[in-house]
Design an enzyme around this catalytic site. Structure first.
Site, PDB file in Angstrom:
ATOM      1  N   ARG A 517       5.769   5.228  -5.522  1.00  0.00           N
ATOM      2  CA  ARG A 517       4.682   6.187  -5.458  1.00  0.00           C
ATOM      3  C   ARG A 517       4.433   6.603  -4.016  1.00  0.00           C
ATOM      4  O   ARG A 517       4.513   5.778  -3.096  1.00  0.00           O
ATOM      5  CB  ARG A 517       3.418   5.555  -6.053  1.00  0.00           C
ATOM      6  CG  ARG A 517       2.311   6.533  -6.369  1.00  0.00           C
ATOM      7  CD  ARG A 517       1.315   5.899  -7.340  1.00  0.00           C
ATOM      8  NE  ARG A 517       0.726   4.699  -6.793  1.00  0.00           N
ATOM      9  CZ  ARG A 517      -0.598   4.511  -6.656  1.00  0.00           C
ATOM     10  NH1 ARG A 517      -1.431   5.451  -7.044  1.00  0.00           N
ATOM     11  NH2 ARG A 517      -1.063   3.407  -6.169  1.00  0.00           N
ATOM     12  N   SER A 581       6.814  -4.227  -1.407  1.00  0.00           N
ATOM     13  CA  SER A 581       6.373  -5.411  -2.176  1.00  0.00           C
ATOM     14  C   SER A 581       7.472  -6.452  -2.363  1.00  0.00           C
ATOM     15  O   SER A 581       7.788  -6.870  -3.475  1.00  0.00           O
ATOM     16  CB  SER A 581       5.844  -4.959  -3.535  1.00  0.00           C
ATOM     17  OG  SER A 581       4.847  -3.991  -3.356  1.00  0.00           O
ATOM     18  N   ASP A 635       2.233  -5.534  -1.353  1.00  0.00           N
ATOM     19  CA  ASP A 635       1.308  -4.954  -2.335  1.00  0.00           C
ATOM     20  C   ASP A 635       0.046  -5.788  -2.499  1.00  0.00           C
ATOM     21  O   ASP A 635      -1.026  -5.260  -2.769  1.00  0.00           O
ATOM     22  CB  ASP A 635       1.987  -4.738  -3.695  1.00  0.00           C
ATOM     23  CG  ASP A 635       2.701  -5.973  -4.211  1.00  0.00           C
ATOM     24  OD1 ASP A 635       2.805  -6.970  -3.479  1.00  0.00           O
ATOM     25  OD2 ASP A 635       3.192  -5.929  -5.366  1.00  0.00           O
TER      26      ASP A 635
END
Length: 913
Positions: A517, A581, A635
């Site tokens: 994203r 992440s 994350d």
């Protein structure tokens, strides 16, 4: 020589026969058992002898059986084992066979079975609340009947003091108390609904009443399953300790206690005495220990060990599995004729045909004796009823329930034959209780509980896991122990959470799975601080995930260029925060070296490299825009910062989704790998690797090991494989396959789809556990796998899903508990008040997960007030917050720039000035 061999075989055969002869009861012995049982029945009814009687003959205050005129809608609770059932029963006016039942089965965790009475009854009421929601009946005040399958002294139909727990229950502050009052108090505490508790009954009574509705001649209830017991309709004039002489009352015999006064010592064997001595209640429930499913398998195991020690079985070799108490389950006695070889292989035994024959004989002898003893006891009961009524001949029906009676191929036949021989003047019919829950649903869930027992943890075990994780955290923070620590405790160089002064226009990248994203985050201060976000999701194809590192970062740079084009900001050089992440070692806020790929990523040439440099290189290669990557964060850090923007007490971030991880704010003085003692820094624990050194081997199951073996990284991320969404669906699938192979599900059918890895996803587990449509979803999902599930299969699969997801929530609660206790100790405060920022699809989408996690954390860390704050906008907003903080540092005085530019040097402690 032939003669010598024959003599040896004959001698061995005689030893076996002599061993089993102790279990063969003669007609005379059975008549004696019947006579002694009859004496104890009478003693239990008489006022003077009742206190010392072994058969307690407890009054139930049930004065009659159904006559067919019953009508209305009722709620029923059924508590008698590790599962608890709630039912709504609708009876149509004046019509037999017109009962409709709706029920739901709930698990009772071990920590609640053995916790406090208040916790147990609060759990029961919570289950009732869920069921009433499910049925849409929260506002209806229904009459309630409570089947409570433990010995109780009743002083009324709705009053029952618990005499003692059985069947593994040990909840405190219950024995000697009225269980109806405890239920009422729990309902009052919840204050959501009201119920009219009108009756408490034993399971034998419930079985008798269920069957009496179908057959008016049914006046006896028999349970022959995990436990063993009988009730029957006795003449009031014979019950001396209850007022009144007219009519009848159902008496709960509690015949499992028969023999406590040593009157059946002549038929008890040394194996019975060994099993009794090793039980939770030595000297008690002796008859039950000779007749019930809870103990028969253990009797068989002890006989097999004895025969093997004497060289009569398995070539004299005793396996470690056979030495394990409880390993020979009573279900094996029912299955032994069909599955003898697989059962012995399960026990690690290399058996011959002769061994198989002998094992069958042992099982047959033990189960035959159990059926005969139940038959002798039943003969005493029916003869007493016949004599009570002054009849030469009696016709009566016994309602029966219990897995031993239902599933053992010969138990019911032997029982009936024994009653016929010992009570020739009584014509006794036996009818099986079919109570609307679907054939065998209660059995299946009981089997599942036993099957997956290792996945259920007591609070004591969870606290032990907390302590183990706390030690691993300390190892990860230590300079000398960090290289070998499994929990790496990586410094992130994030020094504070948002304070409300952040502002600006930022880009955030979020890479952590197959979709990635990109966000534009605008933080402004007009009247109050506001955040505007626009985002786009881009797919990362499988060939890129498993390709080269340059292809991966070229793809990220291409997507970033596309996003900036659409936002019309290609000509601007906005600060970028990069949520990456995966485990990284930071040397600065904008430098992060990838330690290892997780979550199926395998892009080559990236491990050991600075991911910021790789991305900058890809952007530079394009040449059509410029970027200023100011911060790279995990994350979990992004989640903590996102939630910290809304709640400045937030100092922990957790991800519970495809993967799992946690970060928290640690005191700098404790981080040996980073210079400085003042202030705090966010630590990325990388807790997914907890257990990679064998720390968790005692709680890992065969299914966990199978998942690990089939993963891209065997032996790594073992904790993550036990708790995260990536593996949960596969864990459930492996369990279902094994259960189907053993004939416990889908009538033994295993389809190619069920055997296909990945066919059950974690989103399926979440759907199956939903209150209202869960069973429908289970049927849909299983039908797609080609197994044509029954209602019982769907209930069982729902139960498996609940156990697997509950284990995950419990384990996460234990590791989070370790972090919370560390924060509490760091602050030296008697009570911790903090907020945990949390994100991840498993936590968000699973219908029960969040509640289970919160409740377990409260139990494990009672001296804390923890707010769980869901990250509504993912970790991208948090990356923007870190970037805003980093931007401010660059523009501020030199001391702040120094903080931003820490290097990972060895910390100098106790320096002499």
């Amino acid at each position: 020589m032939v003669t010598a061999v024959a003599q040896r075989l004959a001698s061995q055969r005689k030893e076996i026969d002599d061993t089993l002869a102790a279990f063969a009861l003669s007609p005379t012995q059975l008549q004696e058992v019947k006579a002694k049982m009859r004496v104890e029945l009478e003693r239990g009814l008489k006022k003077d002898s009742h206190p010392t009687a072994s058969v307690k003959m407890l009054p139930t205050y049930v004065y009659r059986t159904p006559d067919g005129t019953e009508r209305g809608k009722y709620l029923a609770l059924d508590l008698g084992g590790t599962n608890f059932r709630v039912l709504v029963v609708k009876i149509r006016t004046g019509m037999r066979n017109s009962v409709r039942m709706y029920n739901k089965i709930y698990a009772i965790p071990l920590e609640i079975m053995q916790g406090t009475g208040e916790e147990l009854f609060d759990h029961i009421v919570q289950c009732i609340s869920d069921f009433l929601d499910y049925m849409g009946m929260k506002n209806t005040r229904l009459p309630l009947g409570f089947t409570f399958s433990f010995p109780c002294n009743q002083t009324g139909i709705d009053k029952g003091d618990l005499v003692c727990w059985t069947k593994g229950f040990k909840a405190t502050e219950c024995e000697g108390y009225d269980v109806v009052d405890m239920l009422r108090e729990a309902i009052k505490r919840r204050n959501e609904f009201d119920l009219d508790i009108v009756a408490i009954v034993n399971d034998t009574v419930g079985t008798m009443m269920t069957c009496a509705y179908e057959d008016p001649k049914c006046q006896i209830g028999l349970i022959a399953g995990t436990g063993s017991n009988v009730c029957y309709m006795e003449e009031m004039k014979n019950i001396e300790f209850v007022e009144g002489d007219e009519g009848q009352m159902c008496v709960n015999t509690e015949w499992g206690g028969f023999g406590a006064n040593d009157n059946i010592e002549d038929i008890r064997t040394r194996y019975d005495r060994e099993v009794d001595g090793g039980s939770l209640n030595p000297g008690k429930q002796r008859f039950e220990k000779m007749t019930s499913g809870m103990y028969l398998g253990e009797i068989v195991r002890r006989i097999l060990i004895d025969l093997t020690k004497h060289g009569l079985l398995f070539r004299g070799r005793i396996t470690e599995r056979l030495k394990t108490k409880g390993i020979f389950e009573t279900k094996f006695l029912s299955q032994i004729e069909r599955y003898i070889r697989s059962i012995l292989q399960h026990l690690g035994l290399d058996s011959t045909c002769d061994d198989s024959i002998i094992v069958k004989e042992v099982c047959g002898a033990v189960s035959r004796r159990a059926a005969q003893l139940c038959g002798a006891g039943m003969a005493a009961v029916v003869d007493k009823i016949r004599e009570n009524r002054g009849l030469d001949n009696l016709e009566i029906t016994v309602g029966v329930d219990g897995t031993l009676y239902k599933l053992h191929p010969h138990f019911s036949t032997i029982l009936k034959d024994t009653v016929r021989e010992l009570a020739p003047n009584c014509k006794v019919d036996f009818i099986l209780s079919e109570d609307g829950s679907g054939k065998g649903a209660a059995l299946i869930t009981a089997v599942i509980d036993k099957y997956l027992y290792a996945m259920r943890f007591s609070d004591e075990t969870l606290r032990d896991i907390m302590a183990r994780f706390r030690r691993e955290m300390e190892n990860g923070l230590g300079r000398d122990t960090n290289p070998t620590a499994t929990v790496k405790m990586l410094p992130t160089f994030v020094r504070s959470i948002p304070d409300g002064s952040e502002k600006g226009d930022f880009i955030a990248l979020d890479l952590g799975g197959s979709n990635f994203r990109i966000l534009r985050v605008k933080v402004s201060h007009e009247k109050k601080q506001t955040v505007q976000m626009e985002s786009q999701i881009y797919e990362t194809p499988e060939d890129i995930i498993h390709g080269s590192g340059s292809r991966l970062f070229d793809h990220v740079a291409e997507c970033l260029g596309d996003f900036m084009e659409k936002q019309k900001i290609k000509d601007k050089k906005l600060p970028i925060g990069f949520t990456f992440s995966f485990p990284c070692a930071h040397t600065k806020l904008d430098e992060a070296v990838l330690l290892t790929w997780t979550k199926r990523f395998k892009a080559s040439g990236v491990e050991g490299m600075d991911v910021v440099k790789l991305l900058n290189k890809a952007i530079k290669k394009r040449g059509d825009y410029d970027a200023d990557i100011m911060a790279v964060v995990n994350d979990t850090v992004g989640t903590m910062m996102t939630c910290g923007f809304d709640d400045q007490r937030c100092e922990v971030g957790i991800i519970i989704g495809t993967g799992t991880n946690a970060c928290y704010m640690e005191e700098l003085r404790h981080i040996d790998l980073v210079e400085g003692d003042e202030g705090r820094m966010c630590i990325n624990t990388e807790w997914g690797a907890f257990g990679d050194d064998g720390t968790l081997e005692d709680i890992r199951t065969e299914f966990d090991r199978e998942i690990d073996r089939g993963s891209p990284n065997p032996g790594k991320q073992l904790f993550e494989k036990m708790v995260s969404g990536m593996y949960m669906g596969e864990l459930v699938r492996l369990i279902l396959v094994k259960m189907a192979k053993e004939g416990l599900l889908f009538e033994g059918r295993i389809t190619p789809e069920l055997l296909t890895k990945g066919k059950i996803e974690t989103k399926h587990v979440s759907a199956i556990e939903k209150s209202k449509e869960g069973l429908t979803k289970a049927e849909e999902i299983l039908t797609r796998l080609g197994v044509e599930p029954s209602e019982d299969d769907c209930i069982a699969v729902q139960h498996v899903c609940a156990i697997v997801s509950f284990r995950s929530a419990n384990l996460i609660a234990a590791t989070l508990g370790a972090i919370l206790t560390r924060l509490k100790d760091n602050k030296n405060t008697p009570r911790l008040r903090t907020t945990v920022g949390i994100d991840g699809s498993l936590y968000k989408m699973h219908p029960q997960y969040a509640r289970r996690l919160h409740k377990t954390v409260r139990r494990l860390v009672p001296e804390s007030d923890v707010r769980f704050l869901l990250s509504e906008s993912g970790s991208g907003k948090g990356a923007a917050m870190v970037t805003a903080w980093a931007s401010r540092l660059i523009c501020s005085d030199p001391p702040y720039i120094t903080c931003h530019s820490f290097t990972a040097k060895k910390k100098k402690k106790n320096a002499v000035s």
